[in-house]
Design a protein around this motif. Structure first.
Motif, PDB file in Angstrom:
ATOM      1  N   ASP A   1       0.862  -1.183   0.000  1.00 47.11           N
ATOM      2  CA  ASP A   1       0.000   0.000   0.000  1.00 47.11           C
ATOM      3  C   ASP A   1       0.902   1.238   0.000  1.00 47.11           C
ATOM      4  N   LYS A   2       0.817   2.038  -1.061  1.00 48.17           N
ATOM      5  CA  LYS A   2       1.732   3.172  -1.210  1.00 48.17           C
ATOM      6  C   LYS A   2       1.531   4.257  -0.153  1.00 48.17           C
ATOM      7  N   TYR A   3       0.415   4.210   0.556  1.00 48.07           N
ATOM      8  CA  TYR A   3       0.194   5.155   1.647  1.00 48.07           C
ATOM      9  C   TYR A   3       0.668   4.568   2.966  1.00 48.07           C
ATOM     10  N   ARG A   4       0.217   3.381   3.295  1.00 50.79           N
ATOM     11  CA  ARG A   4       0.563   2.788   4.587  1.00 50.79           C
ATOM     12  C   ARG A   4       2.028   2.366   4.683  1.00 50.79           C
TER      13      ARG A   4
ATOM     14  N   ARG B   1       4.485   4.095   4.165  1.00 50.15           N
ATOM     15  CA  ARG B   1       5.255   5.203   4.730  1.00 50.15           C
ATOM     16  C   ARG B   1       5.528   4.971   6.216  1.00 50.15           C
TER      17      ARG B   1
ATOM     18  N   LEU C   1       4.878  14.315   2.155  1.00 52.56           N
ATOM     19  CA  LEU C   1       3.472  14.033   1.875  1.00 52.56           C
ATOM     20  C   LEU C   1       2.697  15.350   1.943  1.00 52.56           C
TER      21      LEU C   1
ATOM     22  N   VAL D   1      -3.678  13.870   1.328  1.00 53.22           N
ATOM     23  CA  VAL D   1      -4.259  12.537   1.175  1.00 53.22           C
ATOM     24  C   VAL D   1      -5.761  12.715   0.977  1.00 53.22           C
TER      25      VAL D   1
ATOM     26  N   TRP E   1      -2.700   6.869  -6.873  1.00 54.96           N
ATOM     27  CA  TRP E   1      -3.489   5.983  -6.037  1.00 54.96           C
ATOM     28  C   TRP E   1      -2.544   5.076  -5.287  1.00 54.96           C
ATOM     29  N   ASN E   2      -2.987   4.595  -4.141  1.00 55.98           N
ATOM     30  CA  ASN E   2      -2.097   3.818  -3.270  1.00 55.98           C
ATOM     31  C   ASN E   2      -2.121   2.323  -3.554  1.00 55.98           C
TER      32      ASN E   2
ATOM     33  N   LYS F   1      -6.760   5.261  -1.384  1.00 57.16           N
ATOM     34  CA  LYS F   1      -6.420   6.650  -1.089  1.00 57.16           C
ATOM     35  C   LYS F   1      -5.683   7.267  -2.284  1.00 57.16           C
TER      36      LYS F   1
ATOM     37  N   ILE G   1      -2.771   9.873  -2.838  1.00 57.12           N
ATOM     38  CA  ILE G   1      -1.750  10.596  -2.087  1.00 57.12           C
ATOM     39  C   ILE G   1      -1.034  11.571  -3.009  1.00 57.12           C
TER      40      ILE G   1
ATOM     41  N   GLU H   1       2.496  13.769  -3.257  1.00 57.88           N
ATOM     42  CA  GLU H   1       3.845  13.914  -2.728  1.00 57.88           C
ATOM     43  C   GLU H   1       4.598  15.000  -3.468  1.00 57.88           C
TER      44      GLU H   1
END
Length: 291
Positions: free
Chosen positions: A69-72, A74, A89, A92, A112-113, A160, A162, A164
């Motif tokens: 997951d490209k968000y979690r 992190r 970041l 979101v 997208w994540n 999500k 995100i 950046e």
């Protein structure tokens, strides 16, 4: 037009099969790619071993799901002591309709994540067609990415968008990404793409000393004296890849080398959906043995 329709119908077929039986979908896709069925009982190659993990572990392995997951991911990078490698970041969102375009900087990266390829790189906010960008993000958000190749680590992800920081140069040149093939917490080699900007991309594998490994077609066909200068920051990137890959039998860690230092890209557990028929058979066996 005919080819596009056939391709779309084919994709819908595999998505349907994936919802019914990820294992059957995987077997059919492998047969289509390799002309044989995969050996999932006694896998030997990297492709086969990853397919087995994908079907039997990745869908319920919470750490794999987090890192895919490209968000979690992190949070995981921070827990590994590598927060300095994260891009800033900026925002979101749960949907494309929530995006505050005016609140974003002139340049940014939006994605997208879940899955891959759902990236929007903006080098000029003023020139960006916001309406078209929003439509594209909505289309991507509706796609059942996990089902295309039964990549279960993406199934049920909390989607999500995100935003950046943009890490390219002021001239608009994006940094090269370095893809580290990691086995049990150690980056065995790194893959580098050369010539992408000229339209003739070539992919080369290098060891930790940045010596050419002739384990793919481009490397095998390279001249005997072929070499590239070792990039600044490569040793730091190898160390970061080692740390991020601890606890995983395999993961590909993608990093960028920028003027500001090593920057995190993503962690990929099934490169090419673990259906890579461009990898040399002997290399597929070599990588499989390292697992």
């Amino acid at each position: 037009m005919k080819k596009k329709k056939i391709s779309k119908m084919s994709r819908r077929f595999y998505v349907l099969i994936s919802y019914l039986s990820p294992r059957l979908n995987t077997r059919l896709l492998f047969l289509k790619k390799f002309g044989r069925l995969p050996d999932l009982k006694h896998p030997a190659t990297l492709n086969e071993k990853l397919l087995k993990l994908k079907l039997e572990d990745y869908g319920k392995n919470e750490l794999v799901r987090q890192c895919a997951d490209k968000y979690r991911v992190r949070t995981y990078v921070e827990e590994c002591g590598l927060s300095h490698c994260l891009n800033e970041l900026l925002a979101v969102y749960d949907s494309a309709g929530e995006i505050d375009w005016d609140g974003l900087p002139e340049r940014f990266v939006m994605k997208w994540n879940f899955g891959c390829g759902y990236n929007l790189i903006c080098q000029s906010r003023e020139k960006l067609d916001r309406s078209e960008a929003q439509k594209q993000l909505k289309r991507w958000g509706r796609e059942p990415f996990w089902a295309y190749f039964s990549e279960l680590q993406y199934r049920g992800v909390d989607k999500k968008i995100i935003v950046e920081e943009y890490i390219g140069s002021r001239e608009g040149v994006l940094p090269e990404d370095y893809k580290f093939y990691c086995f049990h917490g150690s980056a065995y080699c790194v893959m580098v793409c050369v010539g992408r900007e000229e339209g003739w991309p070539r992919f080369y594998f290098f060891d930790r000393e940045f010596k050419l490994l002739r384990i793919n077609r481009d490397s095998v066909e390279a001249p005997g004296d072929f070499s590239l200068p070792k990039p600044a920051g490569l040793d730091e990137a190898f160390a970061a890849a080692d740390r991020l890959s601890r606890g995983f039998p395999f993961v590909r860690v993608d990093l960028y080398l920028t003027e500001q230092g090593v920057r995190f890209g993503e962690m990929t557990f099934t490169p090419a959906a673990a259906l890579d028929n461009k990898r040399l058979p002997e290399t597929d066996l070599l990588f499989g043995s390292l697992m």
